[in-house]
Each structure stands twice: as structure tokens, then as C-alpha cells.
Enzyme design. Structure first.
Site, PDB file in Angstrom:
ATOM      1  N   HIS A 139       0.828  -1.203   0.000  1.00  0.00           N
ATOM      2  CA  HIS A 139       0.000   0.000   0.000  1.00  0.00           C
ATOM      3  C   HIS A 139       0.866   1.258   0.000  1.00  0.00           C
ATOM      4  O   HIS A 139       2.030   1.252   0.419  1.00  0.00           O
ATOM      5  CB  HIS A 139      -0.941   0.017   1.213  1.00  0.00           C
TER       6      HIS A 139
ATOM      7  N   GLU B 268       2.147   5.118   1.060  1.00  0.00           N
ATOM      8  CA  GLU B 268       2.492   5.728   2.349  1.00  0.00           C
ATOM      9  C   GLU B 268       1.246   6.264   3.047  1.00  0.00           C
ATOM     10  O   GLU B 268       0.386   6.880   2.426  1.00  0.00           O
ATOM     11  CB  GLU B 268       3.472   6.881   2.119  1.00  0.00           C
TER      12      GLU B 268
ATOM     13  N   HIS C 274       0.490  -5.722   2.382  1.00  0.00           N
ATOM     14  CA  HIS C 274       1.221  -5.005   3.433  1.00  0.00           C
ATOM     15  C   HIS C 274       2.671  -5.491   3.534  1.00  0.00           C
ATOM     16  O   HIS C 274       3.032  -6.542   2.998  1.00  0.00           O
ATOM     17  CB  HIS C 274       0.521  -5.218   4.774  1.00  0.00           C
TER      18      HIS C 274
END
Length: 202
Positions: free
Chosen positions: A9, A11, A150
Site C-alpha cells: 500500500h 504511504e 502489506h
């Protein structure tokens, strides 16, 4: 053969604060959104059979920015969620280090010994990633699949590809926001074709 295009993903606000997210969430920063748009441009000519995301808001928001011009639905799979961190979630790294010094040391320096009574071990994460990959090969054996997930999930995937032990979890490369990893799955083998690439941003 199947090619997985796997991205972390973008920031988030908590990333910039060095705050552990785990199963909690925070919004993408402007940099996170822009990097995802740049990645979408990089991948614009790649045809995907499926797009699968962790159910977390930060991954779905990243997927929407990367795939804004595509007509493929974004599926979700809980096996792609970040490691559950119990009481650590929402705390900064400095707070965690002060409150749980021994556990914090194991997390970063001896991953195979890390345990979290209210969360998951790294082996727990790797087991669910392995389950996801097996099912994916069975249901979509050929083509390209985009996966949005992630950092720890990606790190355990690298271990699976390299048949490496848990204590090698934090080996390079570092997983930047929107980094791109490509894995080829063929005849039961997992081959890393691209690792944590940020060419769309740098």
C-alpha cells in the site's frame, strides 16, 4: 504460468509518524496517493485477470488509485491483511520499545522467537500467505494477477519464494510504499522476478 504483481500500500499518515498499524488503519498521504497513480501509469499496458486486495482501507484506497481506469472489480481476501499486533497497534515504535522492550527486540532481531499474545506470529502470517497462493494457483493458473497488501505479508512471501527461515524476514529489500514485486508461479515453483521496485517514483 501465473505472474503475481504484488504491491505494498501507499504511504500513510501513520507510516510518517512511525506508528504501527497492524489491523488498524490510517489515511494515505498525498505522496501515497501520487505514488499509486504513478504505479498505475507504469502498469497501464499490463492486462490483469484479477485484482485482489487486503480488506484494509489503506490497501483498497491504493488499489483504487492504481486501478482507477480499469473495469475489473477489486476483490478482497483477509489472508492478505497485515500482521495482527494486539496492543502495539496505534502506538509509535518508540512507545512500543519503551513498553515492550524484550518483545520489541525479538520482533526486529529474532523474528522466529517473536510472540504476541493478542496478535500473530510471523509464522501465522506466512501460513495464511501460503494458503492464499495455493488457492490462487488452483483458481487462476495462468495470466497476471494484481495483489495489494502489506509489508510483513510481502516479507513472508519472500521467505516462501526463497525457502528461507523466519529469521531472514528483515533481509533486503526494504518494502517502500507502492513498491512492486513480481513473482512467477509455475509447476509448483515460486520465482522472484522483480523485488521491491520503485522505478515509477525515482
Amino acid at each position: 504460468m501465473l505472474h503475481l504483481y504484488i504491491i505494498r500500500h501507499g504511504e500513510t499518515e501513520w507510516n510518517t509518524e512511525k506508528r504501527m498499524q497492524g489491523r488498524l488503519d490510517s489515511d494515505l498521504t498525498e505522496k501515497g496517493k501520487n505514488d499509486a497513480l504513478l504505479l498505475g501509469e507504469r502498469l497501464k499496458d499490463t492486462v490483469f485477470e484479477r485484482i485482489i486486495s487486503s480488506p484494509s482501507k489503506r490497501t483498497i484506497d491504493t488499489a483504487l488509485h492504481v486501478c482507477e481506469k480499469r473495469q475489473i472489480p477489486i476483490e478482497t481476501d483477509e489472508r492478505l491483511m497485515e500482521i495482527a499486533l494486539g496492543e502495539w497497534q496505534g502506538k509509535t515504535e518508540e512507545e512500543i520499545k519503551a513498553l515492550f522492550p524484550a518483545q520489541y527486540d525479538l520482533y526486529w532481531n529474532y523474528p522466529s522467537m517473536y510472540e504476541n499474545q493478542e496478535g500473530e506470529s510471523f509464522m501465522d502470517v506466512m501460513d495464511r500467505v501460503a494458503s492464499f497462493l495455493k488457492e490462487l494457483v488452483d483458481t487462476t493458473p495462468v495470466g497476471n494477477v494484481l495483489v495489494i497488501t502489506h509489508g510483513v505479508v510481502l516479507k513472508t512471501l519472500y521467505l516462501l519464494c526463497r525457502n528461507a527461515p523466519i529469521d531472514r524476514l528483515w533481509d533486503p529489500p526494504f518494502m517502500y510504499g507502492t513498491s512492486l514485486t513480481i513473482v512467477k508461479l509455475h509447476n509448483g515453483k515460486k520465482e522472484l522476478m522483480l523485488e521491491g521496485c520503485m522505478a515509477h517514483c525515482w
